[in-house]
Design an enzyme around this catalytic site. Structure first.
Site, short mmCIF file in Angstrom:
data_model
loop_
_atom_site.label_atom_id
_atom_site.label_comp_id
_atom_site.label_asym_id
_atom_site.label_seq_id
_atom_site.Cartn_x
_atom_site.Cartn_y
_atom_site.Cartn_z
N MET A 87 12.12 24.45 2.13
CA MET A 87 11.43 23.56 1.09
C MET A 87 12.21 22.84 0.31
O MET A 87 11.91 21.62 -0.06
CB MET A 87 10.59 24.57 0.16
CG MET A 87 9.59 23.95 -0.71
SD MET A 87 8.86 24.92 -1.76
CE MET A 87 7.57 25.58 -0.74
N TYR A 145 16.06 30.09 7.35
CA TYR A 145 15.01 31.05 8.22
C TYR A 145 14.82 30.91 9.67
O TYR A 145 14.95 30.06 10.44
CB TYR A 145 13.61 30.37 7.73
CG TYR A 145 13.50 30.48 6.17
CD1 TYR A 145 13.48 31.68 5.33
CD2 TYR A 145 13.18 29.43 5.38
CE1 TYR A 145 13.41 31.64 4.28
CE2 TYR A 145 13.03 29.41 3.92
CZ TYR A 145 13.21 30.52 3.30
OH TYR A 145 12.89 30.74 2.17
N LYS A 178 0.86 -1.10 -0.06
CA LYS A 178 -0.23 0.06 0.01
C LYS A 178 0.80 1.01 0.10
O LYS A 178 2.03 1.18 0.24
CB LYS A 178 -0.79 -0.07 1.34
CG LYS A 178 0.12 -0.02 2.57
CD LYS A 178 -1.04 -0.09 3.85
CE LYS A 178 -0.24 -0.19 5.10
NZ LYS A 178 -1.26 -0.40 6.24
N ARG A 204 -10.61 0.86 15.16
CA ARG A 204 -10.71 1.80 13.72
C ARG A 204 -11.45 0.90 12.75
O ARG A 204 -12.58 0.76 13.35
CB ARG A 204 -8.99 1.58 13.00
CG ARG A 204 -8.18 2.42 13.74
CD ARG A 204 -6.80 2.45 13.01
NE ARG A 204 -6.53 1.50 12.02
CZ ARG A 204 -5.30 1.37 11.46
NH1 ARG A 204 -4.13 2.31 11.86
NH2 ARG A 204 -4.99 0.31 10.66
C1 LIG Z 1 -0.46 -1.38 6.77
C2 LIG Z 1 -1.01 -2.87 7.29
C3 LIG Z 1 -0.27 -3.74 7.66
C4 LIG Z 1 1.18 -4.06 7.34
O1 LIG Z 1 1.84 -3.45 8.76
P1 LIG Z 1 3.42 -3.56 8.96
O2 LIG Z 1 3.48 -3.10 10.20
O3 LIG Z 1 4.01 -2.45 7.91
O4 LIG Z 1 3.65 -4.60 8.80
C5 LIG Z 1 -0.90 -5.09 7.75
N1 LIG Z 1 -2.33 -5.12 8.26
C6 LIG Z 1 -2.90 -4.04 7.68
C7 LIG Z 1 -4.50 -4.16 7.94
C8 LIG Z 1 -2.55 -2.76 7.50
O5 LIG Z 1 -3.22 -1.80 7.10
#
Ligand SMILES: *Cc1c(COP(=O)(O)O)cnc(C)c1O
Length: 417
Positions: A344, A292, A53, A153
């Site tokens: 930046m 800055y 992802k 969640r």
């Molecule tokens: C992102 C995610 C993972 C992977 O987690 P890591 O700690 O990066 O291995 C696994 N399961 C779900 C549901 C996630 O959203």
């Protein structure tokens, strides 16, 4: 010297490497494949879902997916259907699961892409079933019910699971869907001394009973992320945490989710290497303010080196003091701490002595590495400077920085970049 062999031999891309990369996130796919093998050694014959992802946590999802699969991952995990579409468009046919949807998600697209779908609530199930009715795929849509065992969640609460499971069973009977998996996500797996992980695992068992009582027969149970995968054996919870399948993200990228534990200690090799070249070197007097706000002021005559990366490149502005390793042609390599505010496009290193602008020393054009493998600073040091975690640092390196992947057993051309 070629980009790849320079990096392999010296731990940085030399100035004379071909290509016009003035800054680059080098992605070492051989390291990624090594990490997949390492993770495989922890999980035995269980299924490995490589989580790619968020553009593979900023590493470039297509090349990473190819390497993960080549090295033995069984499936790919993404969050959005659109992320899966990018991988399918690149010709990747492996099993793929996507698990976070909105009422605007295009489930008909998901079916055409032959995705497996995580389902956290009734409305998702209804939309998926409706899409299956319209699109009439040749096979039932494979679903993984996501249960909330404590993270709070997405995921269905156990109190609502019975209803969801019954509905899913009804659609199974109609031949529209098949509940292949049941999964949950852990809240504190990166803190292995805490008790909640075992509680979540016990809740998960209850969820399985509810699903089975509704007539479902999920074959693939999965809870573990990277920290759970790496601590399951030590916690003597191997079967309870690893189950049938693990969803591993961070570990693929060679980073450690466990505070105080290095990638090396986990048997992992960092995959992303963030580098640019020093673009200016100049002599300044004592009392020179830097960047800055003028929060850094030189206390002696010294030499300042300019590192042409900033927050537009994804280096957090708050991370003043982050490490940069510099490899001058005519002097010893050394790791410095960034001084003054990160802007930046640029940040500044105080080389600590006057007279270092001498071209013979080679500070101008010197490779400057923010993080990487070997002698280079770890991503975690930047995370500490920014008050965040390594996940966020690599994921937020911006599209302004080209990803340059090297290695990868799937490449059928052997030409080096
Ligand atoms: C992102 C995610 C993972 C992977 O987690 P890591 O700690 O990066 O291995 C696994 N399961 C779900 C549901 C996630 O959203």
């Amino acid at each position: 010297m070629s980009l790849t062999s320079g990096y392999r031999q010296q731990g940085f891309v030399p100035l004379d490497a071909p290509g016009d990369f003035e800054r680059l996130a080098l992605i070492d796919l051989d390291a990624l494949e090594y990490n997949v093998t390492r993770i495989r050694s922890l999980i035995g014959g269980r299924e490995l879902v490589a989580v790619v992802k968020a553009d593979a946590y900023g590493h470039g999802a297509v090349d990473v997916a190819r390497s993960a699969l080549a090295a033995g991952a069984d499936a790919l995990g993404v969050v959005h259907v659109r992320e899966a579409a990018t991988l399918r468009d690149a010709g990747i046919k492996a099993p793929m699961i996507a698990w976070l949807h909105t009422p605007r998600t295009d489930f008909e697209l998901a079916l055409r892409l032959n995705l497996q779908l995580g389902v956290s609530s009734l409305w998702e199930l209804e939309k998926i079933a409706a899409a299956a009715q319209t699109a009439t795929p040749s096979q039932p849509v494979l679903l993984h019910l996501k249960v909330d065992t404590g993270l709070g969640r997405n995921g269905v609460m156990l109190a609502d699971l019975e209803k969801l499971a019954a509905r899913a069973r009804a659609y199974e009977v109609q031949g529209l869907v098949k509940v292949r998996g049941l999964f949950t996500h852990l809240a504190v797996a990166d803190e292995p001394q805490r008790p909640e992980t075992a509680s979540q695992s016990a809740e998960f068992d209850r969820a399985l009973m509810i699903a089975e009582n509704a007539g479902l027969t999920p074959q693939v149970l999965h809870l573990a992320n990277t920290p759970a995968t790496f601590t399951a054996a030590d916690l003597q919870q191997e079967d309870a945490l690893l189950r049938d399948s693990v969803r591993v993200g961070l570990g693929l990228y060679g980073l450690s989710p466990l505070p105080g534990v290095s990638p090396q200690e986990l048997g992992l090799r960092p995959v992303m290497h963030l580098q640019t070249f020093i673009s200016s070197v100049k002599e300044v007097p004592a009392g020179q303010g830097v960047s800055y706000g003028l929060h850094y002021v030189t206390d002696q005559p010294t030499t300042l080196a300019l590192v042409p990366l900033g927050y537009a490149d994804g280096v957090p502005r708050v991370a003043t003091g982050g490490p940069v390793r510099i490899y001058p042609a005519g002097a010893e390599p050394r790791t410095y701490r960034e001084v003054g505010r990160i802007a930046m496009d640029q940040m500044v290193i105080d080389l600590g002595a006057p007279g270092l602008s001498d071209p013979a020393l080679g500070y101008l054009g010197a490779p400057a590495v923010l993080f990487g493998a070997g002698q280079n600073p770890p991503v975690t040091d930047w995370a500490q400077a920014a008050g965040t975690i390594n996940y966020e640092i690599v994921t937020r390196i911006s599209p302004r920085v080209p990803r340059v992947s090297v290695g990868g057993s799937w490449r059928n051309d052997t030409t080096e970049r």
